[in-house]
Design an enzyme around this catalytic site. Structure first.
Site, mmCIF file in Angstrom:
data_model
loop_
_atom_site.group_PDB
_atom_site.id
_atom_site.type_symbol
_atom_site.label_atom_id
_atom_site.label_comp_id
_atom_site.label_asym_id
_atom_site.label_seq_id
_atom_site.Cartn_x
_atom_site.Cartn_y
_atom_site.Cartn_z
ATOM 1 N N LYS A 7 47.793 47.513 38.353
ATOM 2 C CA LYS A 7 46.511 48.026 37.852
ATOM 3 C C LYS A 7 46.522 49.559 37.846
ATOM 4 C CE LYS A 7 44.152 43.846 39.368
ATOM 5 N NZ LYS A 7 43.346 43.151 40.379
ATOM 6 N N GLN A 38 40.051 43.533 45.907
ATOM 7 C CA GLN A 38 41.171 42.644 45.653
ATOM 8 C C GLN A 38 41.102 41.408 46.560
ATOM 9 O OE1 GLN A 38 43.244 43.202 43.102
ATOM 10 N NE2 GLN A 38 44.386 41.327 43.487
ATOM 11 N N ASP A 69 35.354 43.028 37.620
ATOM 12 C CA ASP A 69 35.991 41.713 37.742
ATOM 13 C C ASP A 69 35.110 40.615 37.150
ATOM 14 O OD1 ASP A 69 38.558 41.521 38.847
ATOM 15 O OD2 ASP A 69 37.838 41.861 40.892
HETATM 16 N N1 GUN Z 1 43.263 38.279 43.194
HETATM 17 C C1 GUN Z 1 43.912 37.547 42.265
HETATM 18 N N2 GUN Z 1 43.376 37.754 41.049
HETATM 19 C C2 GUN Z 1 42.365 38.653 41.217
HETATM 20 C C3 GUN Z 1 41.440 39.258 40.329
HETATM 21 O O1 GUN Z 1 41.430 39.025 39.124
HETATM 22 N N3 GUN Z 1 40.561 40.129 40.887
HETATM 23 C C4 GUN Z 1 40.545 40.384 42.216
HETATM 24 N N4 GUN Z 1 39.642 41.235 42.671
HETATM 25 N N5 GUN Z 1 41.386 39.825 43.068
HETATM 26 C C5 GUN Z 1 42.291 38.956 42.572
#
Ligand code: GUN
Length: 285
Positions: A54, A98, A121
């Site tokens: 990211k 996350q 998200d």
């Molecule tokens: N962990 C696995 N996929 C994601 C996601 O799309 N967003 C977040 N915040 N954590 C994750």
């Protein structure tokens, strides 16, 4: 003589690159940079890999990125305080926590604390409600949004199509079923308790698998010339694999690979959501 048609690989890497290019141009023209903040708890290897991806993607399009790291023993109230500070910080436009979080932290409390305008998200109840209602003024969760975009970028319409989704989790399957329904698809939601999975996949125009089970979807389960979108992430003999038997299915149907399919699209949608949140917050300021 009829021409032999080839099946298509839905290349998420290339598509995401195109999306990032367009976004970078918009951000450059705007002048001001959006900012994404990530809260990361602990040392989970997969989470570290995801946030690194990211960060790299943000740099590529001109989004500022900041990661607040906490040890796995952190108390929930410390995370909630960091979220509250981010909510109030006019210089931060997107916030993600996350997942997964350590078991002593209640994920629901954490997600609920995020300002819905910065919830890039798309996990808060407010944004989930917007998705449920088929509204376009919320922030949609990145993976299902990425699936919808990958289909549309390849000119694959869903209106009137029979689409089977395998997996009914809060992050992918459930919101994807809603998005597909809102777009006019006839959706079948399958999950771990589905009795005869093949009976639901074999006649579908599109099958999306988000079960996280390697080799769940085999060639005998899909219709020739159908489209398979593989959202699964599995480790098999140290290699990254989806839910589908890619080798066999790619000979008869269009399919997105793992890696290089939905994964890069998810990150591209996070960037788009951050830009969208930035524009909305700026227009309110
Ligand atoms: N962990 C696995 N996929 C994601 C996601 O799309 N967003 C977040 N915040 N954590 C994750």
């Amino acid at each position: 003589m009829s021409k032999i048609q080839k099946t298509m690989i839905l290349d998420g890497r290339k598509t995401a690159e195109k999306i990032r290019g367009a976004l970078a141009e918009k951000i450059r023209k705007h002048g001001k940079k959006p900012k994404l903040r990530v809260i990361l708890v602990g040392e989970d290897a997969a989470s570290l890999a995801y946030v690194t991806r990211k960060e790299k993607a943000c740099a590529e399009v001109g989004i500022e990125y900041e990661c607040l790291r906490f040890p796995k023993e952190v108390q929930e109230e410390d995370i909630l305080r960091a979220i509250a500070e981010t909510n109030d910080d006019r210089n931060v436009h997107g916030l993600i926590v996350q997942l997964p979080l350590p078991p002593h932290i209640d994920k629901r409390n954490v997600v609920a604390a995020i300002n819905e305008m910065k919830d890039v998200d798309g996990f808060t109840q407010w944004n989930a409600g917007k998705c449920f209602l088929g509204k376009t003024d919320g922030l949609l969760p990145c993976t299902p949004k990425g699936v919808m975009r990958l289909l549309s970028e390849y000119g694959i319409g869903v209106t009137g199509k029979d689409v089977t989704v395998i997996g009914y989790g809060d992050i992918v399957g459930k919101p994807l079923c809603l998005m597909l329904s809102s777009a006019g698809a006839t959706v079948t939601a399958c999950h771990s308790k589905t009795r005869d999975l093949k009976s639901h996949t074999q006649n579908a125009d599109i099958v999306v698998s988000a079960a996280g089970v390697a080799n769940l979807l085999t060639a005998d389960m899909v219709h020739p010339w159908s489209v398979v979108i593989d959202v699964g992430i599995n480790r098999v003999d140290g290699k990254l694999r989806g839910d589908a038997d890619f080798e066999a299915i790619s000979r008869i149907a269009d399919i997105s690979p793992v890696p290089g399919g939905v994964g890069p699209m998810t990150v591209a949608m996070l960037l788009e959501n951050t830009y969208e949140a930035f524009l909305r917050l700026e227009s309110e300021a």
